[in-house]
Design a protein around this motif. Structure first.
Motif, PDB file in Angstrom:
ATOM      1  N   GLY A  25      46.479  53.004  39.286  1.00  0.00           N
ATOM      2  CA  GLY A  25      46.660  52.952  40.786  1.00  0.00           C
ATOM      3  C   GLY A  25      45.529  52.793  41.844  1.00  0.00           C
ATOM      4  N   GLN A  26      44.438  52.539  41.159  1.00  0.00           N
ATOM      5  CA  GLN A  26      43.314  52.456  42.120  1.00  0.00           C
ATOM      6  C   GLN A  26      43.146  50.918  42.774  1.00  0.00           C
ATOM      7  OE1 GLN A  26      39.198  53.467  40.644  1.00  0.00           O
ATOM      8  NE2 GLN A  26      40.404  54.479  38.820  1.00  0.00           N
ATOM      9  N   PHE A  27      44.006  50.101  42.109  1.00  0.00           N
ATOM     10  CA  PHE A  27      43.840  48.644  42.761  1.00  0.00           C
ATOM     11  C   PHE A  27      45.274  48.168  42.631  1.00  0.00           C
ATOM     12  CE2 PHE A  27      39.609  49.702  41.048  1.00  0.00           C
ATOM     13  CZ  PHE A  27      38.752  49.428  42.127  1.00  0.00           C
ATOM     14  N   GLY A  28      45.546  47.279  43.474  1.00  0.00           N
ATOM     15  CA  GLY A  28      46.902  46.422  43.402  1.00  0.00           C
ATOM     16  C   GLY A  28      47.116  45.322  42.549  1.00  0.00           C
ATOM     17  N   ASN A  29      45.981  44.580  42.215  1.00  0.00           N
ATOM     18  CA  ASN A  29      46.231  43.574  41.430  1.00  0.00           C
ATOM     19  C   ASN A  29      44.746  43.105  41.008  1.00  0.00           C
ATOM     20  OD1 ASN A  29      44.936  41.964  43.557  1.00  0.00           O
ATOM     21  ND2 ASN A  29      46.875  41.794  44.771  1.00  0.00           N
ATOM     22  N   ASP A  30      44.433  42.246  40.149  1.00  0.00           N
ATOM     23  CA  ASP A  30      43.322  41.742  39.532  1.00  0.00           C
ATOM     24  C   ASP A  30      42.357  41.503  40.740  1.00  0.00           C
ATOM     25  OD1 ASP A  30      45.134  41.706  37.479  1.00  0.00           O
ATOM     26  OD2 ASP A  30      44.308  39.997  36.578  1.00  0.00           O
ATOM     27  N   SER A  31      42.885  40.867  41.650  1.00  0.00           N
ATOM     28  CA  SER A  31      41.797  40.038  42.788  1.00  0.00           C
ATOM     29  C   SER A  31      41.273  41.246  43.459  1.00  0.00           C
ATOM     30  CB  SER A  31      42.671  39.235  43.638  1.00  0.00           C
ATOM     31  OG  SER A  31      43.178  38.075  43.210  1.00  0.00           O
ATOM     32  N   GLU A  32      42.094  42.285  43.898  1.00  0.00           N
ATOM     33  CA  GLU A  32      41.563  43.677  44.503  1.00  0.00           C
ATOM     34  C   GLU A  32      40.289  43.991  43.513  1.00  0.00           C
ATOM     35  OE1 GLU A  32      44.183  46.705  45.764  1.00  0.00           O
ATOM     36  OE2 GLU A  32      45.594  45.121  46.711  1.00  0.00           O
ATOM     37  N   TYR A  33      40.668  44.272  42.285  1.00  0.00           N
ATOM     38  CA  TYR A  33      39.590  45.053  41.414  1.00  0.00           C
ATOM     39  C   TYR A  33      38.309  44.065  41.261  1.00  0.00           C
ATOM     40  CZ  TYR A  33      37.234  47.103  37.600  1.00  0.00           C
ATOM     41  OH  TYR A  33      36.533  47.660  36.712  1.00  0.00           O
ATOM     42  N   ILE A  34      38.450  42.577  41.301  1.00  0.00           N
ATOM     43  CA  ILE A  34      37.187  41.852  41.159  1.00  0.00           C
ATOM     44  C   ILE A  34      36.773  41.725  42.518  1.00  0.00           C
ATOM     45  CG2 ILE A  34      36.619  39.371  40.913  1.00  0.00           C
ATOM     46  CD1 ILE A  34      37.715  40.745  38.536  1.00  0.00           C
ATOM     47  N   ARG A  35      37.244  41.850  43.865  1.00  0.00           N
ATOM     48  CA  ARG A  35      36.530  41.859  45.016  1.00  0.00           C
ATOM     49  C   ARG A  35      35.894  43.230  45.008  1.00  0.00           C
ATOM     50  NH1 ARG A  35      41.400  39.380  46.619  1.00  0.00           N
ATOM     51  NH2 ARG A  35      42.340  41.443  47.554  1.00  0.00           N
ATOM     52  N   HIS A  36      36.386  44.357  44.783  1.00  0.00           N
ATOM     53  CA  HIS A  36      35.689  45.570  44.510  1.00  0.00           C
ATOM     54  C   HIS A  36      34.301  45.311  43.845  1.00  0.00           C
ATOM     55  CE1 HIS A  36      34.903  49.886  44.028  1.00  0.00           C
ATOM     56  NE2 HIS A  36      35.021  49.634  42.775  1.00  0.00           N
ATOM     57  N   LEU A  37      34.500  44.887  42.424  1.00  0.00           N
ATOM     58  CA  LEU A  37      33.314  44.646  41.639  1.00  0.00           C
ATOM     59  C   LEU A  37      32.153  43.712  42.533  1.00  0.00           C
ATOM     60  CD1 LEU A  37      34.790  44.210  38.344  1.00  0.00           C
ATOM     61  CD2 LEU A  37      33.703  46.282  39.204  1.00  0.00           C
ATOM     62  N   ILE A  38      32.526  42.808  43.098  1.00  0.00           N
ATOM     63  CA  ILE A  38      31.902  42.084  43.734  1.00  0.00           C
ATOM     64  C   ILE A  38      30.898  42.724  45.068  1.00  0.00           C
ATOM     65  CG2 ILE A  38      31.411  40.109  45.621  1.00  0.00           C
ATOM     66  CD1 ILE A  38      33.575  38.602  43.467  1.00  0.00           C
ATOM     67  N   ARG A  39      31.908  43.571  45.690  1.00  0.00           N
ATOM     68  CA  ARG A  39      31.226  44.455  46.800  1.00  0.00           C
ATOM     69  C   ARG A  39      30.201  45.544  46.320  1.00  0.00           C
ATOM     70  NH1 ARG A  39      36.653  44.270  48.514  1.00  0.00           N
ATOM     71  NH2 ARG A  39      37.052  45.811  47.738  1.00  0.00           N
ATOM     72  N   ARG A  40      30.560  46.256  45.109  1.00  0.00           N
ATOM     73  CA  ARG A  40      29.555  46.959  44.463  1.00  0.00           C
ATOM     74  C   ARG A  40      28.369  46.200  43.996  1.00  0.00           C
ATOM     75  NH1 ARG A  40      32.461  50.266  39.880  1.00  0.00           N
ATOM     76  NH2 ARG A  40      30.062  50.052  39.250  1.00  0.00           N
ATOM     77  N   ASP A  41      28.436  44.907  43.736  1.00  0.00           N
ATOM     78  CA  ASP A  41      27.520  44.259  43.111  1.00  0.00           C
ATOM     79  C   ASP A  41      26.500  43.760  44.357  1.00  0.00           C
ATOM     80  OD1 ASP A  41      25.644  43.013  40.958  1.00  0.00           O
ATOM     81  OD2 ASP A  41      26.455  41.050  41.901  1.00  0.00           O
ATOM     82  N   GLN A  42      27.114  43.604  45.260  1.00  0.00           N
ATOM     83  CA  GLN A  42      26.381  42.951  46.419  1.00  0.00           C
ATOM     84  C   GLN A  42      25.681  44.234  47.271  1.00  0.00           C
ATOM     85  OE1 GLN A  42      29.762  41.592  48.578  1.00  0.00           O
ATOM     86  NE2 GLN A  42      29.112  39.505  48.587  1.00  0.00           N
ATOM     87  N   GLN A  43      26.185  45.536  47.102  1.00  0.00           N
ATOM     88  CA  GLN A  43      25.603  46.495  47.590  1.00  0.00           C
ATOM     89  C   GLN A  43      24.460  47.065  46.806  1.00  0.00           C
ATOM     90  OE1 GLN A  43      28.914  49.430  47.540  1.00  0.00           O
ATOM     91  NE2 GLN A  43      29.734  48.636  49.613  1.00  0.00           N
ATOM     92  N   ALA A  44      24.627  47.013  45.490  1.00  0.00           N
ATOM     93  CA  ALA A  44      23.629  47.218  44.590  1.00  0.00           C
ATOM     94  C   ALA A  44      22.388  46.384  44.795  1.00  0.00           C
ATOM     95  CB  ALA A  44      23.965  47.113  43.075  1.00  0.00           C
ATOM     96  N   GLN A  45      22.497  44.906  44.967  1.00  0.00           N
ATOM     97  CA  GLN A  45      21.529  43.983  45.011  1.00  0.00           C
ATOM     98  C   GLN A  45      20.738  44.204  46.541  1.00  0.00           C
ATOM     99  OE1 GLN A  45      20.432  41.717  43.266  1.00  0.00           O
ATOM    100  NE2 GLN A  45      21.891  42.499  41.600  1.00  0.00           N
TER     101      GLN A  45
END
Length: 82
Positions: A25-45
């Protein structure tokens, strides 16, 4: 904001993980999850770049001075008592 479609390939284990994140229930679909991972990676960078800059500034700030641990502890105690 423009959106772009990307095709990615996942292992079964990775695909099962993504499905699990969606089913939780954290994400609605694959795309939301992948975008979340990209945002986290951007923040980490960004955090890493900030840290690297701080390290470079520290290294170029001149010769270091020996630490006086007793003075540091005393200053900390004074701060805690105020």
């Amino acid at each position: 904001m423009s959106m772009y479609r990307k095709a990615i390939t996942l292992t079964k284990q990775q695909n099962d993980w993504v499905k699990g994140q969606i089913e939780s229930g954290q994400f609605g679909n694959d795309s939301e999850y992948i975008r979340h991972l990209i945002r986290r990676d951007q923040q980490a960078q960004e955090r890493l770049a900030t840290l690297r800059q701080a390290l470079a500034e520290g290294e170029s700030s001149g010769e270091s001075k020996p630490l006086n641990i007793s003075a540091i502890k005393a200053a900390g105690r004074r701060r805690m008592n105020t």
